[in-house]
Structures are given as C-alpha cells and as structure tokens.
Design an enzyme around this catalytic site. Structure first.
Site, mmCIF file in Angstrom:
data_model
loop_
_atom_site.group_PDB
_atom_site.id
_atom_site.type_symbol
_atom_site.label_atom_id
_atom_site.label_comp_id
_atom_site.label_asym_id
_atom_site.label_seq_id
_atom_site.Cartn_x
_atom_site.Cartn_y
_atom_site.Cartn_z
ATOM 1 N N GLY A 269 0.847 -1.179 0.000
ATOM 2 C CA GLY A 269 0.000 0.000 0.000
ATOM 3 C C GLY A 269 0.883 1.230 0.000
ATOM 4 O O GLY A 269 2.068 1.167 -0.353
ATOM 5 N N TYR B 191 9.369 -3.720 2.886
ATOM 6 C CA TYR B 191 8.883 -3.776 1.502
ATOM 7 C C TYR B 191 10.017 -3.666 0.485
ATOM 8 O O TYR B 191 10.086 -4.445 -0.484
ATOM 9 C CB TYR B 191 7.869 -2.655 1.290
ATOM 10 C CG TYR B 191 7.282 -2.563 -0.097
ATOM 11 C CD1 TYR B 191 6.405 -3.537 -0.566
ATOM 12 C CD2 TYR B 191 7.592 -1.493 -0.932
ATOM 13 C CE1 TYR B 191 5.860 -3.449 -1.839
ATOM 14 C CE2 TYR B 191 7.049 -1.396 -2.203
ATOM 15 C CZ TYR B 191 6.183 -2.375 -2.661
ATOM 16 O OH TYR B 191 5.650 -2.282 -3.923
ATOM 17 N N GLU C 220 -4.107 3.377 0.328
ATOM 18 C CA GLU C 220 -4.041 4.317 -0.791
ATOM 19 C C GLU C 220 -2.733 5.111 -0.753
ATOM 20 O O GLU C 220 -2.160 5.360 0.301
ATOM 21 C CB GLU C 220 -5.232 5.273 -0.769
ATOM 22 C CG GLU C 220 -5.284 6.244 0.407
ATOM 23 C CD GLU C 220 -5.931 5.645 1.655
ATOM 24 O OE1 GLU C 220 -6.310 6.447 2.537
ATOM 25 O OE2 GLU C 220 -6.032 4.410 1.764
ATOM 26 N N ARG D 93 12.531 11.752 -4.488
ATOM 27 C CA ARG D 93 12.716 10.596 -5.376
ATOM 28 C C ARG D 93 12.059 10.856 -6.724
ATOM 29 O O ARG D 93 10.912 11.295 -6.792
ATOM 30 C CB ARG D 93 12.108 9.347 -4.750
ATOM 31 C CG ARG D 93 12.090 8.128 -5.677
ATOM 32 C CD ARG D 93 11.199 7.028 -5.143
ATOM 33 N NE ARG D 93 11.713 6.441 -3.926
ATOM 34 C CZ ARG D 93 10.971 5.787 -3.044
ATOM 35 N NH1 ARG D 93 9.658 5.656 -3.244
ATOM 36 N NH2 ARG D 93 11.506 5.280 -1.966
#
Length: 328
Positions: A80, A150, A192, A290
C-alpha cells in the site's frame, strides 16, 4: 494469441494489465487472493479465467495457476502507501514467498517469459535523503540500503529473478515502478497512495463547505518530493518491456519531481476549491526526494512515460469523486 497468467489481477495495476491483454486478444488467467467482491476490476470476456481467493504464498497454489501458461506477470504482493508499508514490514516481506513459488512454477512448466513488478523502494536511502536529489538511475540500488521491509523484499525478489535466468535460463523481466496512480485502485482504508489520498481528502472537504474554513491533513511537511506515473503509461511500459530483450531491472516512472504541496495544489485546482491545510509530521512520510532517471529506458526501449500529472489527476479525481458519492 498468447496465454498469460496475471498474478495480482484483482489489484490496481493488475486489473488494468488484464484489460490491456484482453484488448490485445490474449487469453488471460487472472488470479488474486481477494474474494471476487474485493477485486478492483472483474472482467467477464470469453478469453478470461478468473480465480479468486488464491493464496500464491502457498507453493501448490502457485504451481497450479502456472500450469499451461506461456507468459507470467507477477504483480501480486501485500502492499500500500507509506502508511501501510511502514507499519506492516513483516507482511510485506512475506510476499517473497509469492515470487519464489511462481518462479519455481515457471521453471517447472516452461514459462516462456516472466515479469516481476518491483519498486523504486529498492533504491538506497542515502540517494533520497534530501530535496531536489538527482533522479534515481538503476545502478543506485547498490550498495543496498532499500526501504525497510517492503524494499528489501522487492530487491531480494529481483535477485531471485536474475539467478533463475542465470542458472535455469528462465527469461525474466523486472520493472521498478515509481508511484503509479489512476482509477480502479485503493482510495481509502489505509492502502491508498498520495494522489488518491489527497483527491479523497479534497473531495470530502468540499462536501463540508459549511465549515468556516475547511482544511485537509497532509502527512509530513509537504515539501517531500516524488514522481507520479499515470496508469496507462505504466501498462504501456510493462508491455514494451515484456516484448524487449532487456533482462536487467529498469525504471518505469516519470522523471518529473513533484512536491506533496504541489500535488495538493493541483488537486485543489481541479476541485475549484480554496482549502486550508495542516501538517502532521508524526505520520509516515517516506524519503525526502525521489524521481526516475529515464536514461536507460529511453536508450533501450525508445520510450518513457509522457502523460502530464494534471491530465492524469483530473481523471483520477473524477473517478474517486464518483466513489465518495456512491459510498456516502
């Protein structure tokens, strides 16, 4: 006509990829862990086989869905936005089982080409710790210092793809996505990402204009920067990469660096509202800056994402507005 497996077909990117493959005339086996009612898109054409409630972390399930397939697209993972991945590191890491088992199945059943959806979260933290940092090129993933949880899972799974290619001759393709957005994806509930979250917050604030000065919450100080890629560009990139001879991980993302404050301003303009904002720096906010260096993709594929943020946001905003109204 090719025979394609799409793992994670009930998710945001997976649902759009299934639509594209069907439009191109391919047969698709669409697989997801979610029950049917939770898929973002459920396609019903004659050339599709939908399989719900399939846990690809289990080896026997992965083996079963790969049997008879020519091409495999792995977009399945537990993920997510920053609010999710910073608070669910173990759950994110367990997605390594999906890629491991699908690679084993692809090897066993002779899959012709295997796609893995990686992420810009693999990039080293010291390349993203300031504003206006240089765009991230593919070599910036090493020395390794990815997003905890992640990012490590994505980087390890990239290596798995590489070694299955080197050791077993399995053709693999790896894309590092940079913040994909668009309709038919998470817009509430904690998974989201920033574009959808800000669209929803602006829409909800617009429904409460009786307040003296409606305002929305922004995570962090608003200066943190990202690039955002429209979903159709993402799908174009996947298909071009799968049809190419590029075996190294490659960026698929926009090179336009955008602050969260600017993202809010863009959405506010679409809504034709003048809202206040307040910042919560205690909330997860990720790296400082980024964006995607597209030198490699331009050189190897002769292409890069081109949809302006303002164009994609208008379509995303309209879809989320419909969801907010439909869900009261």
């Amino acid at each position: 006509m090719s025979v394609c497996l799409v793992a994670g077909a009930g998710g945001f990117i997976g649902g759009h990829l299934v639509r594209r493959l069907l439009d191109e005339g391919h047969y698709v086996r669409a697989v997801d862990i979610k029950p049917r009612e939770d898929w973002w898109q459920w396609h019903k054409e004659k050339n599709i086989e939908n399989i719900s409630c399939a846990d690809l972390r289990l080896q026997n399930i992965s083996m079963g869905v790969c049997r008879g397939m020519q091409y495999a697209y792995n977009l399945a993972c537990d993920m997510g936005g920053m609010g999710f991945i910073e608070n669910n590191k173990a759950a994110c890491m367990l997605s390594v089982l999906i890629n491991t088992h699908l690679l084993q199945a692809a090897k066993k059943y002779g899959i012709e080409r295997y796609f893995y959806a990686s992420s810009a979260c693999v990039y080293a933290a010291d390349k993203q710790n300031q504003l206006d940092m240089p765009a991230l090129k593919e070599s910036d993933a090493y020395p390794a210092m990815p997003e905890d949880g992640y990012g490590w899972e994505k980087l390890f799974s990239e290596r798995m793809c590489r070694h299955f290619t080197e050791d077993y001759g399995l053709e693999t393709r790896v894309a590092r996505f940079h913040n994909v957005y668009g309709p038919h994806g998470s817009w509430r509930g904690g998974r989201e990402k920033a574009p959808a979250a800000i669209c929803r917050k602006v829409i909800e604030a617009g429904c409460n204009l009786e307040d003296n000065y409606p305002s929305i919450e922004i995570w962090g100080d608003g200066t943190q920067q990202r690039s955002f890629m429209w979903i159709d560009d993402c799908i174009d990139g996947i298909r071009k990469l799968m049809d190419s001879d590029v075996t190294e991980p490659i960026n698929i993302g926009s090179n336009e660096m955008v602050s969260i404050n600017r993202l809010f301003a863009e959405v506010q303009n679409i809504a034709k509202l003048n809202l206040g904002r307040f910042y919560d720096e205690s909330k997860p906010k990720g790296v400082r800056g980024r964006s995607s260096d597209n030198t490699m993709i331009l050189d190897r594929l002769g292409w890069e994402p081109t949809t302006p943020l303002s164009v994609g946001l208008k379509k995303t905003y309209k879809w989320i507005e419909e969801q907010v109204k439909a869900n009261g």
